[in-house]
Design a protein around this motif. Sequence first.
Motif, PDB file in Angstrom:
ATOM      1  N   THR A  81       0.865  -1.178   0.000  1.00 24.69           N
ATOM      2  CA  THR A  81       0.000   0.000   0.000  1.00 24.69           C
ATOM      3  C   THR A  81       0.904   1.230   0.000  1.00 24.69           C
ATOM      4  O   THR A  81       2.112   1.129   0.265  1.00 24.69           O
ATOM      5  CB  THR A  81      -0.886   0.044   1.258  1.00 24.69           C
ATOM      6  OG1 THR A  81      -0.033   0.177   2.405  1.00 24.69           O
ATOM      7  CG2 THR A  81      -1.764  -1.190   1.374  1.00 24.69           C
ATOM      8  N   TRP A  82       0.340   2.412  -0.235  1.00 28.11           N
ATOM      9  CA  TRP A  82       1.154   3.626  -0.239  1.00 28.11           C
ATOM     10  C   TRP A  82       1.826   3.819   1.114  1.00 28.11           C
ATOM     11  O   TRP A  82       3.016   4.102   1.181  1.00 28.11           O
ATOM     12  CB  TRP A  82       0.302   4.858  -0.576  1.00 28.11           C
ATOM     13  CG  TRP A  82       1.117   6.101  -0.751  1.00 28.11           C
ATOM     14  CD1 TRP A  82       1.580   6.599  -1.931  1.00 28.11           C
ATOM     15  CD2 TRP A  82       1.577   7.007   0.272  1.00 28.11           C
ATOM     16  NE1 TRP A  82       2.309   7.746  -1.710  1.00 28.11           N
ATOM     17  CE2 TRP A  82       2.314   8.021  -0.366  1.00 28.11           C
ATOM     18  CE3 TRP A  82       1.434   7.057   1.651  1.00 28.11           C
ATOM     19  CZ2 TRP A  82       2.903   9.069   0.332  1.00 28.11           C
ATOM     20  CZ3 TRP A  82       2.026   8.101   2.349  1.00 28.11           C
ATOM     21  CH2 TRP A  82       2.747   9.094   1.688  1.00 28.11           C
ATOM     22  N   TRP A 119       3.398   3.596  -7.027  1.00 29.01           N
ATOM     23  CA  TRP A 119       3.173   4.701  -6.089  1.00 29.01           C
ATOM     24  C   TRP A 119       4.279   5.740  -6.226  1.00 29.01           C
ATOM     25  O   TRP A 119       5.440   5.405  -6.399  1.00 29.01           O
ATOM     26  CB  TRP A 119       3.191   4.212  -4.653  1.00 29.01           C
ATOM     27  CG  TRP A 119       2.091   3.298  -4.251  1.00 29.01           C
ATOM     28  CD1 TRP A 119       2.204   1.983  -3.887  1.00 29.01           C
ATOM     29  CD2 TRP A 119       0.705   3.611  -4.117  1.00 29.01           C
ATOM     30  NE1 TRP A 119       0.980   1.482  -3.554  1.00 29.01           N
ATOM     31  CE2 TRP A 119       0.034   2.460  -3.686  1.00 29.01           C
ATOM     32  CE3 TRP A 119      -0.045   4.773  -4.340  1.00 29.01           C
ATOM     33  CZ2 TRP A 119      -1.331   2.420  -3.469  1.00 29.01           C
ATOM     34  CZ3 TRP A 119      -1.411   4.741  -4.117  1.00 29.01           C
ATOM     35  CH2 TRP A 119      -2.037   3.579  -3.693  1.00 29.01           C
ATOM     36  N   ARG A 171      -5.781   7.503  -4.617  1.00 34.22           N
ATOM     37  CA  ARG A 171      -6.131   6.263  -3.941  1.00 34.22           C
ATOM     38  C   ARG A 171      -6.008   6.469  -2.439  1.00 34.22           C
ATOM     39  O   ARG A 171      -5.300   7.354  -1.972  1.00 34.22           O
ATOM     40  CB  ARG A 171      -5.181   5.119  -4.351  1.00 34.22           C
ATOM     41  CG  ARG A 171      -5.232   4.754  -5.822  1.00 34.22           C
ATOM     42  CD  ARG A 171      -6.534   3.985  -6.116  1.00 34.22           C
ATOM     43  NE  ARG A 171      -6.538   3.427  -7.449  1.00 34.22           N
ATOM     44  CZ  ARG A 171      -7.109   3.978  -8.495  1.00 34.22           C
ATOM     45  NH1 ARG A 171      -7.705   5.145  -8.372  1.00 34.22           N
ATOM     46  NH2 ARG A 171      -7.092   3.390  -9.668  1.00 34.22           N
ATOM     47  N   LYS A 174      -3.927   3.804   2.864  1.00 36.81           N
ATOM     48  CA  LYS A 174      -3.795   2.578   3.653  1.00 36.81           C
ATOM     49  C   LYS A 174      -4.634   1.420   3.135  1.00 36.81           C
ATOM     50  O   LYS A 174      -4.306   0.269   3.358  1.00 36.81           O
ATOM     51  CB  LYS A 174      -4.176   2.835   5.107  1.00 36.81           C
ATOM     52  CG  LYS A 174      -3.214   3.745   5.818  1.00 36.81           C
ATOM     53  CD  LYS A 174      -3.622   3.948   7.261  1.00 36.81           C
ATOM     54  CE  LYS A 174      -2.631   4.867   7.961  1.00 36.81           C
ATOM     55  NZ  LYS A 174      -2.991   5.080   9.353  1.00 36.81           N
ATOM     56  N   ARG A 175      -5.732   1.724   2.471  1.00 39.02           N
ATOM     57  CA  ARG A 175      -6.672   0.666   2.127  1.00 39.02           C
ATOM     58  C   ARG A 175      -6.659   0.272   0.660  1.00 39.02           C
ATOM     59  O   ARG A 175      -7.309  -0.708   0.286  1.00 39.02           O
ATOM     60  CB  ARG A 175      -8.078   1.094   2.514  1.00 39.02           C
ATOM     61  CG  ARG A 175      -8.213   1.259   4.000  1.00 39.02           C
ATOM     62  CD  ARG A 175      -9.608   1.589   4.382  1.00 39.02           C
ATOM     63  NE  ARG A 175      -9.678   1.812   5.816  1.00 39.02           N
ATOM     64  CZ  ARG A 175     -10.649   2.445   6.407  1.00 39.02           C
ATOM     65  NH1 ARG A 175     -11.651   2.913   5.700  1.00 39.02           N
ATOM     66  NH2 ARG A 175     -10.638   2.609   7.707  1.00 39.02           N
ATOM     67  N   SER A 176      -5.958   0.999  -0.159  1.00 40.08           N
ATOM     68  CA  SER A 176      -5.920   0.663  -1.582  1.00 40.08           C
ATOM     69  C   SER A 176      -5.146  -0.610  -1.829  1.00 40.08           C
ATOM     70  O   SER A 176      -4.343  -1.035  -1.003  1.00 40.08           O
ATOM     71  CB  SER A 176      -5.261   1.793  -2.374  1.00 40.08           C
ATOM     72  OG  SER A 176      -6.124   2.883  -2.444  1.00 40.08           O
ATOM     73  N   ARG A 177      -5.378  -1.169  -2.977  1.00 43.01           N
ATOM     74  CA  ARG A 177      -4.657  -2.366  -3.403  1.00 43.01           C
ATOM     75  C   ARG A 177      -3.150  -2.102  -3.408  1.00 43.01           C
ATOM     76  O   ARG A 177      -2.704  -0.992  -3.672  1.00 43.01           O
ATOM     77  CB  ARG A 177      -5.132  -2.705  -4.816  1.00 43.01           C
ATOM     78  CG  ARG A 177      -4.763  -4.067  -5.274  1.00 43.01           C
ATOM     79  CD  ARG A 177      -5.448  -4.353  -6.589  1.00 43.01           C
ATOM     80  NE  ARG A 177      -4.390  -4.660  -7.528  1.00 43.01           N
ATOM     81  CZ  ARG A 177      -4.455  -4.467  -8.815  1.00 43.01           C
ATOM     82  NH1 ARG A 177      -5.524  -3.906  -9.347  1.00 43.01           N
ATOM     83  NH2 ARG A 177      -3.462  -4.800  -9.588  1.00 43.01           N
ATOM     84  N   ALA A 178      -2.368  -3.111  -3.120  1.00 39.02           N
ATOM     85  CA  ALA A 178      -0.913  -2.991  -3.104  1.00 39.02           C
ATOM     86  C   ALA A 178      -0.376  -2.879  -4.536  1.00 39.02           C
ATOM     87  O   ALA A 178      -0.902  -3.491  -5.457  1.00 39.02           O
ATOM     88  CB  ALA A 178      -0.301  -4.201  -2.414  1.00 39.02           C
TER      89      ALA A 178
END
Length: 187
Positions: A81-82, A119, A171, A174-178
């Motif tokens: 994640t970011w 990212w 995005r 913390k919760r976005s796709r890796a």
Amino acid sequence: MQMQVEDEMSPSRKSRKANIRVVSREPQHQVPGLLTEAKSNTPKDELKAQLKERAGEHMCPQGWTFQGGRCYIVSTKPKLTWSAANRTCRERFMGSLASVLSKSDMDWLWDFSGRKPFWIGLNSREAEGWWEWAGGEPVSYTNWRKTPPRSKMKRNRKCVLVWRNAKWQIRDCKRSRAHRFVCSVKL
């Protein structure tokens, strides 16, 4: 590379060093600037020393690529994640997620990443509508997919993913796709 260690350590020889002998050296194949899980174990102090030692030569540690006064690396494994990518760049490499200060920077990074999503350090975590780079540089260039950027996300957890055609997407940090990410260290 294979190594054989002959350890002559016994309780009576605690202050002696082990002898290390290289048994064979096989060719190593790695795309410059790509970091995989196997290459991610560079100790912080060793990396810092390599960066400092090579700063005058405009060279980066093995696996890193020099561009515009910085060393860059693309992390492909693990995807993160970011927030996790930002922490990894800071803690493991003493750097930050890449900042993009011009169109030529963006073009170079897009090619450098293999033209796959990754990212970058742009985020709006502190205040709504206030964008900043993880590395602290002022925001002087943007490459939004839609201008002005709109997001349905609540709170200040907005981070930027470089997506198709090098366009930026918002995005959740913390919760976005890796995804893959690009770290940079200033020389």
